[in-house]
Motif scaffolding. Structure first.
Motif, PDB file in Angstrom:
ATOM      1  N   UNK A 106      19.182   1.729   3.336  1.00 25.96           N
ATOM      2  CA  UNK A 106      20.165   0.996   4.782  1.00 25.96           C
ATOM      3  C   UNK A 106      22.375   1.187   3.648  1.00 25.96           C
ATOM      4  N   UNK A 107      22.506   1.628   2.971  1.00 31.56           N
ATOM      5  CA  UNK A 107      23.693   1.236   2.601  1.00 31.56           C
ATOM      6  C   UNK A 107      24.019   2.289   1.526  1.00 31.56           C
ATOM      7  N   UNK A 108      25.898   2.570   1.116  1.00 32.10           N
ATOM      8  CA  UNK A 108      26.050   3.858   0.961  1.00 32.10           C
ATOM      9  C   UNK A 108      26.317   3.325  -0.428  1.00 32.10           C
ATOM     10  N   UNK A 120      26.973   0.424  -4.420  1.00 33.79           N
ATOM     11  CA  UNK A 120      26.806  -0.209  -3.743  1.00 33.79           C
ATOM     12  C   UNK A 120      27.189  -0.739  -2.693  1.00 33.79           C
ATOM     13  N   UNK A 121      27.776   0.023  -1.394  1.00 32.23           N
ATOM     14  CA  UNK A 121      28.569  -0.920  -0.438  1.00 32.23           C
ATOM     15  C   UNK A 121      28.443  -1.263   1.176  1.00 32.23           C
ATOM     16  N   UNK A 130      27.449  -4.513  -4.382  1.00 35.35           N
ATOM     17  CA  UNK A 130      26.078  -5.095  -6.078  1.00 35.35           C
ATOM     18  C   UNK A 130      27.488  -3.537  -6.931  1.00 35.35           C
ATOM     19  N   UNK A 131      27.410  -3.598  -8.648  1.00 29.90           N
ATOM     20  CA  UNK A 131      27.796  -3.141  -8.946  1.00 29.90           C
ATOM     21  C   UNK A 131      27.242  -2.022  -9.968  1.00 29.90           C
ATOM     22  N   UNK A 132      26.900  -1.445 -11.045  1.00 34.72           N
ATOM     23  CA  UNK A 132      26.349  -0.633 -12.320  1.00 34.72           C
ATOM     24  C   UNK A 132      27.056  -0.052 -12.453  1.00 34.72           C
ATOM     25  N   UNK A 133      26.834  -0.280 -14.100  1.00 33.61           N
ATOM     26  CA  UNK A 133      27.945  -0.200 -15.092  1.00 33.61           C
ATOM     27  C   UNK A 133      27.346   2.180 -15.744  1.00 33.61           C
ATOM     28  N   UNK A 134      27.875   2.581 -15.985  1.00 41.22           N
ATOM     29  CA  UNK A 134      27.539   3.461 -16.355  1.00 41.22           C
ATOM     30  C   UNK A 134      28.625   3.878 -18.123  1.00 41.22           C
TER      31      UNK A 134
END
Length: 210
Positions: A106-108, A120-121, A130-134
């Motif tokens: 349900x999110x982009x 995630x927005x 939420x933010x995921x680091x690479x």
């Protein structure tokens, strides 16, 4: 971590009038890809181009089951695929430095290329949830069967990575052949990952390991 060479199943294109492929998406039947000033659909069974929508289409593309979402500079546009009408826009989290785009839960989910992040927005407001680091430049992103995959592209090297959606830890990598960059990324929900070819103007299908 599992590490292997990407198995290229098929190459689609080059397509008429397409110099660059950005985002890639899949609507359950056809593959869509962004090519700067339009969105294009083709049949993955025959490889035949089907139709296009004249709309700014610079980077990632996503499909939520009803609408297409398309990164255009510093905005994300929500598009009616039947009419081509832009229904609404939200700000992109990277302010124009965004890359991949996909829909899940349900999110982009939005890749940020040189910032090496995935956000995630909220699809209504653009708020970051939420933010995921690479640790590599992030291009395309996709979800399939609860797995988060993203593409990387630095110099002549590209790979596809399955990462832990909580921590960003790399669980599996598929190395693309040298010089074969990946711009956009989308799963077909099964064993194919569709990969945009960047400035080559093609889309490639890569086998997703089970």
């Amino acid at each position: 971590m599992k590490h292997s060479a990407a198995e290229i199943l098929r190459e689609y294109g080059p397509f008429p009038g397409v110099e660059r492929v950005g985002g890639v998406s899949f609507d359950g039947k056809n593959v869509w890809f962004a090519s700067s000033d339009r969105l294009n659909a083709f049949d993955p069974a025959s490889g035949q181009p089907l139709r296009s929508i004249d709309v700014a289409a610079h980077a990632g593309t996503a499909y939520d089951g009803r609408h297409l979402f398309q990164l255009a500079n510093d905005r994300i546009q929500k598009i009616d695929p039947d009419t081509g009408e832009v229904l609404s826009t939200i700000p992109a989290p990277g302010g124009g430095r965004d890359s991949g785009l996909t829909w899940a839960e349900g999110t982009l989910w939005v890749g940020q290329y040189r910032e090496r992040k995935i956000h995630q927005i909220d699809p209504e407001t653009g708020a970051i949830l939420r933010t995921i680091e690479s640790n590599r430049f992030v291009t395309g992103v996709t979800w399939v069967d609860g797995e988060l995959w993203h593409a990387t592209w630095e110099g002549d090297d590209s790979d596809l990575r399955r990462v832990d959606p909580q921590t960003g830890k790399v669980l599996e990598t598929l190395d693309m052949p040298a010089g074969m960059g990946v711009s956009g990324l989308e799963s077909d929900g099964g064993d194919r990952l569709f990969c945009g070819g960047g400035s080559v103007g093609v889309v490639r299908a890569v086998r997703r390991p089970r």
